[in-house]
Design an enzyme around this catalytic site. Structure first.
Site, PDB file in Angstrom:
ATOM      1  N   ASP A   9     -78.142 -11.654  50.449  1.00 38.71           N
ATOM      2  CA  ASP A   9     -76.876 -11.218  49.868  1.00 38.71           C
ATOM      3  C   ASP A   9     -77.175 -10.527  48.544  1.00 38.71           C
ATOM      4  OD1 ASP A   9     -75.691 -12.403  51.991  1.00 38.71           O
ATOM      5  OD2 ASP A   9     -74.676 -13.997  50.868  1.00 38.71           O
ATOM      6  N   ASP A 130     -64.526 -13.264  58.915  1.00 39.56           N
ATOM      7  CA  ASP A 130     -64.664 -14.311  57.899  1.00 39.56           C
ATOM      8  C   ASP A 130     -63.340 -15.054  57.820  1.00 39.56           C
ATOM      9  OD1 ASP A 130     -67.100 -13.081  57.462  1.00 39.56           O
ATOM     10  OD2 ASP A 130     -66.374 -11.897  55.776  1.00 39.56           O
TER      11      ASP A 130
END
Length: 247
Positions: A9, A130
């Site tokens: 990330d 998500d």
């Protein structure tokens, strides 16, 4: 086939992990994304999952230089998400060598674009779903929509989406363990391969993924557990390879 995707990330050019998707709760694990990508390859991983966190909020690529460094450092296929909102964005990244782009916010805002992308770039488009409390979150998880994960996934049932990456935000970065029931519910609702994300905490999660009921899943993503040493890469990959031989 179970694939374990190590996660990189990216925030401000560094490899970080967030807690519950909060950009203010970022822990920096490596300031050299290329070196981190190479390390994961050397540990035996076969894929790489990369997210441009700044890009997810900005709606365009922000950590492009870091992604370029990752592509230069590893031979492994890379799937990339975060801020990819247009066909031009998609084409640019695929041309640079990204194996699969992940479309999240745009999948909610403009499903037609996702379907067009699947036609233009077959096998190269994944959808990131998500969910927070079962409902889909967008704009870097800053907003929650009124769509359920299953309802969104079903919109793309015949579009040619190569995979769905399903993240349980309530578990992301807090090492609570994967949300297997919700992930399996989604996997059984559509024919698109599903990848579990959010909360993978230990070798027990990998063992759970290798149980027969999880054979429907393409694999899972691991982030913090790899970075802080809770998950041993060799042990995990040895288990996965042994399971493949038995299959």
């Amino acid at each position: 086939m179970t694939i374990l995707f190590p996660a990189i990330d990216l925030k401000d050019g560094q490899c970080v992990r967030l807690k519950l998707g909060d950009m203010d709760q970022a822990t920096v694990f490596n300031d050299n994304p290329g070196a981190q990508a190479k390390a994961f390859e050397d540990q035996g991983f076969e894929w790489l999952h990369v997210v441009d966190l700044n890009g997810a909020f900005a709606g365009e690529s922000v950590n492009g230089a870091a992604v370029d460094a990752i592509l230069a450092a590893t031979k492994n296929p890379v799937q990339l998400g975060g801020g990819i909102r247009t066909l031009e964005h998609i084409e640019t990244w695929l041309t640079k060598g990204i194996s699969r782009v992940i479309l999240g916010t745009v999948a909610v805002r403009d499903p037609a674009l996702v379907k067009e992308a699947c036609k233009r770039f077959p096998g190269k488009v994944a959808v990131g779903i998500d969910a927070k409390g079962g409902y889909v979150a967008v704009e870097g998880w800053a907003e929650t929509s009124e769509l359920t994960a299953v309802a969104l996934a079903r919109q793309f049932e015949d579009a040619g989406v190569s995979a769905i990456i399903y993240t349980d935000i309530d578990r992301d970065g807090v090492l609570k363990g994967l949300n297997i029931p919700s992930t399996l519910e989604l996997a059984h609702a559509v024919s698109i391969p599903v990848i579990a994300s959010g909360g993978l905490a230990s070798i027990e999660d990998v063992k759970r993924l290798l149980e027969p009921d999880c054979a429907i899943l393409e694999g899972a993503i691991s982030g913090r557990a790899l970075y802080d040493g809770r998950l041993d890469p060799k042990e995990a990959m040895d288990l996965i390879r042994a399971a493949r031989k038995e299959a």
